[in-house]
Design a protein around this motif. Structure first.
Motif, mmCIF file in Angstrom:
data_model
loop_
_atom_site.group_PDB
_atom_site.id
_atom_site.type_symbol
_atom_site.label_atom_id
_atom_site.label_comp_id
_atom_site.label_asym_id
_atom_site.label_seq_id
_atom_site.Cartn_x
_atom_site.Cartn_y
_atom_site.Cartn_z
ATOM 1 N N GLY B 179 0.819 -1.143 -0.030
ATOM 2 C CA GLY B 179 0.086 0.102 -0.073
ATOM 3 C C GLY B 179 0.953 1.219 0.126
ATOM 4 O O GLY B 179 2.173 1.251 0.147
ATOM 5 N N ASP B 180 0.285 2.446 -0.369
ATOM 6 C CA ASP B 180 1.011 3.641 -0.203
ATOM 7 C C ASP B 180 1.734 3.950 1.005
ATOM 8 O O ASP B 180 3.021 4.187 1.157
ATOM 9 N N TYR B 181 1.055 3.858 2.077
ATOM 10 C CA TYR B 181 1.735 3.910 3.431
ATOM 11 C C TYR B 181 2.740 3.240 3.775
ATOM 12 O O TYR B 181 3.842 3.616 4.076
ATOM 13 N N GLY B 182 2.372 1.715 3.694
ATOM 14 C CA GLY B 182 3.319 0.829 4.115
ATOM 15 C C GLY B 182 4.622 0.622 3.137
ATOM 16 O O GLY B 182 5.764 0.716 3.672
ATOM 17 N N LYS B 183 4.341 0.836 1.781
ATOM 18 C CA LYS B 183 5.449 0.540 0.873
ATOM 19 C C LYS B 183 6.312 2.037 0.802
ATOM 20 O O LYS B 183 7.569 1.988 0.999
ATOM 21 N N ASP B 227 17.909 -10.750 11.292
ATOM 22 C CA ASP B 227 17.891 -10.762 12.560
ATOM 23 C C ASP B 227 16.407 -10.068 13.197
ATOM 24 O O ASP B 227 16.051 -10.062 14.163
ATOM 25 N N ALA B 228 16.192 -9.103 12.137
ATOM 26 C CA ALA B 228 15.147 -8.211 12.345
ATOM 27 C C ALA B 228 14.283 -7.942 11.320
ATOM 28 O O ALA B 228 14.686 -8.036 10.292
ATOM 29 N N ILE B 229 12.964 -7.730 11.459
ATOM 30 C CA ILE B 229 12.146 -7.409 10.294
ATOM 31 C C ILE B 229 11.620 -5.990 10.576
ATOM 32 O O ILE B 229 11.026 -5.576 11.610
ATOM 33 N N ILE B 230 11.583 -5.274 9.482
ATOM 34 C CA ILE B 230 10.994 -3.826 9.521
ATOM 35 C C ILE B 230 9.760 -3.888 8.758
ATOM 36 O O ILE B 230 9.873 -4.294 7.459
ATOM 37 N N PHE B 231 8.740 -3.659 9.161
ATOM 38 C CA PHE B 231 7.279 -4.173 8.467
ATOM 39 C C PHE B 231 6.520 -2.704 8.198
ATOM 40 O O PHE B 231 6.367 -2.009 9.190
ATOM 41 N N GLY B 232 6.285 -2.415 7.009
ATOM 42 C CA GLY B 232 5.703 -1.244 6.855
ATOM 43 C C GLY B 232 4.168 -1.440 6.347
ATOM 44 O O GLY B 232 3.935 -2.121 5.433
ATOM 45 N N GLY B 233 3.149 -1.372 7.215
ATOM 46 C CA GLY B 233 1.821 -1.513 6.719
ATOM 47 C C GLY B 233 1.044 -1.541 7.975
ATOM 48 O O GLY B 233 1.520 -0.809 9.075
ATOM 49 N N TYR B 234 -0.121 -2.162 7.941
ATOM 50 C CA TYR B 234 -1.163 -2.190 9.011
ATOM 51 C C TYR B 234 -1.267 -3.627 9.705
ATOM 52 O O TYR B 234 -0.647 -4.393 9.413
ATOM 53 N N ASN B 251 12.272 -16.296 16.461
ATOM 54 C CA ASN B 251 12.113 -15.360 17.256
ATOM 55 C C ASN B 251 12.718 -13.859 16.616
ATOM 56 O O ASN B 251 13.124 -13.204 17.433
ATOM 57 N N THR B 252 12.705 -13.937 15.480
ATOM 58 C CA THR B 252 13.242 -12.817 14.650
ATOM 59 C C THR B 252 12.494 -11.141 15.429
ATOM 60 O O THR B 252 11.445 -11.392 15.576
ATOM 61 N N TYR B 253 13.167 -10.305 15.568
ATOM 62 C CA TYR B 253 12.482 -8.951 16.118
ATOM 63 C C TYR B 253 11.711 -8.489 15.043
ATOM 64 O O TYR B 253 11.911 -8.792 13.845
ATOM 65 N N PHE B 254 10.391 -8.140 15.405
ATOM 66 C CA PHE B 254 9.491 -7.492 14.658
ATOM 67 C C PHE B 254 9.270 -5.970 15.001
ATOM 68 O O PHE B 254 8.925 -5.960 15.838
ATOM 69 N N ILE B 255 9.585 -5.141 13.944
ATOM 70 C CA ILE B 255 9.596 -3.776 14.222
ATOM 71 C C ILE B 255 8.721 -3.098 13.378
ATOM 72 O O ILE B 255 8.752 -3.366 12.069
ATOM 73 N N SER B 256 7.463 -2.404 13.768
ATOM 74 C CA SER B 256 6.755 -1.929 12.804
ATOM 75 C C SER B 256 6.389 -0.365 13.171
ATOM 76 O O SER B 256 7.207 0.206 13.999
ATOM 77 N N ASP B 257 5.308 0.013 12.467
ATOM 78 C CA ASP B 257 5.012 1.664 12.678
ATOM 79 C C ASP B 257 3.496 1.645 13.391
ATOM 80 O O ASP B 257 2.769 0.875 13.762
ATOM 81 N N ASP B 258 3.145 2.914 13.231
ATOM 82 C CA ASP B 258 2.011 3.400 13.867
ATOM 83 C C ASP B 258 0.828 2.660 13.143
ATOM 84 O O ASP B 258 -0.563 2.788 13.763
ATOM 85 N N GLY B 259 0.792 2.204 12.098
ATOM 86 C CA GLY B 259 -0.124 1.338 11.733
ATOM 87 C C GLY B 259 -0.457 0.049 12.379
ATOM 88 O O GLY B 259 -1.678 -0.692 12.430
ATOM 89 N N VAL B 260 0.614 -0.427 13.063
ATOM 90 C CA VAL B 260 0.654 -1.739 13.728
ATOM 91 C C VAL B 260 0.431 -1.326 15.336
ATOM 92 O O VAL B 260 -0.044 -2.119 16.230
ATOM 93 N N LYS B 261 0.677 -0.061 15.606
ATOM 94 C CA LYS B 261 0.585 0.268 17.015
ATOM 95 C C LYS B 261 -0.895 0.678 17.314
ATOM 96 O O LYS B 261 -1.436 1.798 17.481
#
Lengths: 300, 377
Positions: B179-183, B227-234, B251-261
């Motif tokens: 999506g626009d936001y995540g990508k 070791d870590a995933i940065i995810f853009g999206g909802y 057990n990979t770290y999962f780091i995302s944005d305010d669409g996931v918070k």
């Protein structure tokens, strides 16, 4: 090799679900030559019913496999009732109408059911409990194939087997095949067409509901819109295999699942849908009636 | 019929011009400090612009009640740009012709960009409460531009810095939901990881929203040994990916944005959500200034404020404070004061950096701990 196997099983899981839903499309098409666009919504209603039932049962203190089985059974009954009613309300009055009318009616039904669930339930995503237990004997293989995937694949295989037996050997199965071949002729030899059509819808809806319950507990969330994408994919699978053909729907579902899975695994998930649909176009160019479909004479 | 209509129009126009003249003469005579508020006040997006007008009005009312600043009262000039770049240039020209000293606005990034050149030529300082396009500040072309909102790439920068400096990971998989936001976020994250040179992007992929199964992409993450995933999206896709990963004992770290918070994420992912990181706007709900500003709005307008209200409130306060500190309404002096002095606002204590972005405004990192998002200090 491990990686290949992982992708293979992933594709098989996905394909099994597509196949379960595609069967409903293909059976209805075989008998009525109608694309039942509301079928994806029946899948969604099945998943919602299972969620409600399992929540209620969990509150009553039950757990484990019993909840899964009870929820599935109730979901199947409820979704079948919906399939039956949809046919009676939206398609039966239009049986003599031009072929486009029931198609529009089907699209309308699909939109109606989506919005009905949206209003009656919620627009938000709901968590779906992992109804399928994690078997301990599967633990060593969990990195390749999880318990959920295994249950999905084996359930689908079992259902396919039962369905084949039903179609081949029971009275109703034979009546269904006769109706699919020639509705007027079937009527002449004394088959109750309305009963056959209703049974087809009930059976198709039951399969979709099973698919709904399985996939919802696999991905862990549902909302009112899940039926749309699953429905489109399953419809693609039915066309890929040859719409109207039961083995075709199964084959189409599996092929579509594998194509998507391998496209993701070895190319990029950005192109998952591109590969799936490019493959569909290719098949339809070389085999216009699908993988196992046979050419039918257009009835004019 | 036609002549009568044009007669009417002529009268209306003449009257309008007289009226306008009368107003501007009045305004000049009073010798006030003129604060312009430009943004979208009509149409579909009006709900983004109106709160800024109200915020500026409330701040000015309070300051004027205390006698204004530099011994002068503050006057509010409100102009609509309808969120359209082509109208925004007119809005800017009009405000400058009205001898505006400073401007709070505009609201939309496109309109802001179109008008900034005109303000620059007219030596007018502009603070936007809502224009998030990174280039507005990062390009360095508009030294007259400031903002009290974090730019679009702020989350990606925070995610990458957190992954590299706090979690100390070397291999990062960047995923998005197409999506626009995540990508958009994922592209910034990828760029920042590559620029940092301390870590590598081992996988960059989009997942299909609404798919029935994510196991293939999860297997791919595993194979990339990230070791870590940065995810853009909802959250819907995020929860599916997280659930399937954890089920496969990753057990990979999962780091995302305010669409996931979002609390729905925790509700859906349940126990699997534990430990997931997500960036989200800094929590200002406990700031006494924010509480006071919201109360003032409720008292005047009878409802809770809308979008960007606090940002506009802070922007107006920052401008007035800068003029007070600079002791003049001179363009250079205000700009210098904005970059030098802290000001207490509902968003916290803020100041502006060299490029015009607010320091102390923006996002914090949160982690799911025992079923709630907790700020990572």
């Amino acid at each position: 090799m491990d990686y290949f196997l992982e992708i293979f099983w992933g594709g098989l899981t996905r394909g099994s679900i597509y196949a379960l839903i595609a069967l409903g499309y293909t059976m209805v098409y075989g008998i009525l030559e109608l694309i039942n666009f509301a079928h994806g919504e029946i899948y969604m209603i099945g998943a919602f019913t299972a969620l409600i039932v399992s929540t209620a049962l969990a509150m009553a203190g039950m757990k484990g496999l019993t909840v899964f089985i009870l929820a599935s059974v109730l979901a199947v009954i409820y979704a079948s009732a919906y399939g039956f009613t949809v046919e009676k309300i939206a398609y039966k009055p239009l049986r003599q109408a031009p072929r486009l009318s029931p198609l529009i009616s089907a699209i309308g039904m699909s939109i109606f059911l989506q919005n009905y669930v949206l209003l009656a339930q919620t627009s938000d995503f709901l968590p779906f409990p992992g109804l399928i237990p994690e078997f301990t004997f599967m633990q060593p293989y969990a990195h390749i194939i999880g318990s959920t995937e295994m249950v999905i694949i084996s359930t689908t295989a079992l259902i396919m087997l039962l369905l084949t037996v039903f179609i081949k050997f029971t009275r109703m199965g034979k009546a269904m095949r006769a109706t699919a071949q020639d509705r007027n002729m079937a009527m002449l030899v004394g088959i109750d067409i309305n009963k056959v059509i209703s049974s087809t819808f009930i059976l198709g809806s039951a399969l979709a509901a099973v698919g709904g319950v399985l996939i919802a507990s696999h991905i862990g969330r549902i909302n009112f819109y899940i039926g749309f994408i699953a429905g489109i994919k399953a419809f693609t699978a039915a066309v890929l295999g040859g719409i109207g053909s039961i083995p075709g729907a199964v084959l189409g579902g599996l092929v579509l699942g594998w194509t998507e899975s391998f496209a993701t695994g070895y190319v990029s998930s950005d192109y998952e849908d591109v590969f799936a649909f490019a493959f569909l176009v290719l098949i339809l160019i070389f085999r216009p009636s699908g993988l196992v479909g046979r050419k039918t004479i257009q009835k004019v | 019929m036609k002549t009568r209509f044009s007669n009417k129009l002529f009268f209306a126009l003449t009257f309008g011009v007289f009226l306008a003249c009368a107003f501007s003469i009045n305004a000049l005579a009073a010798d006030t400090i003129k604060l312009g508020v430009a943004g979208v006040h009509t149409g579909d997006l009006a709900s983004y612009g109106i709160p800024s007008v109200r915020a500026a009005g409330l701040v000015i009312k309070e300051v004027n009640a205390k006698g204004g600043i530099l011994g002068r009262k503050i006057e509010l000039l409100v102009e609509d740009d309808a969120c359209k770049p082509e109208i925004a240039t007119n809005t800017a020209t009009k405000l400058i012709s009205m001898h505006v000293n400073v401007v709070v606005g505009h609201i939309c990034s496109g309109a802001t960009k179109a008008s900034l050149g005109i303000y620059k030529t007219g030596n007018v300082i502009v603070i936007s409460p809502s224009a998030t396009n990174p280039e507005l500040t990062k390009s360095g072309r508009y030294p007259n531009f400031f903002r009290t909102i974090a730019p679009d790439d702020a989350q990606a920068r925070l995610e990458v810095n957190f992954a590299i400096n706090v979690l100390k990971v070397k291999k990062i998989a960047v995923l998005h939901d197409k999506g626009d936001y995540g990508k958009g976020l994922a592209e910034y994250a990828k760029k920042f990881v590559e620029q940092s040179k301390k870590a590598r992007v081992v996988l960059y992929e989009g997942v299909s929203p609404g798919a029935v199964d994510y196991s293939a992409v999860v297997q791919k993450i595993k194979r990339s040994q990230a070791d870590a995933i940065i995810f853009g999206g909802y959250h819907p896709e995020a929860s599916s990916v997280v659930i399937q990963m954890r089920k496969k004992n990753m057990n990979t770290y999962f780091i995302s944005d305010d669409g996931v918070k979002d609390d729905t994420f925790i509700k859906v992912a349940g126990k699997y959500a534990e430990g997931v990181y997500a960036t989200g706007p800094k929590d200002v709900s406990k700031n006494p200034l924010a509480i006071a500003a919201i109360e003032a709005h409720k008292k005047t307008y009878g409802s809770a404020p809308g979008a960007f209200f606090l940002n506009a409130y802070a922007a107006t306060q920052a401008l007035l404070n800068a003029m007070q500190k600079a002791g003049s309404t001179n363009y250079m002096a205000i700009g210098k004061a904005l970059r030098t002095y802290d000001v207490n606002t509902p968003l916290g204590k803020i100041r502006f950096d060299k490029l015009g972005d607010a320091i102390g405004v923006g996002f914090s990192m949160y982690q799911v701990r025992r079923g709630v998002y907790t700020e990572v200090k």
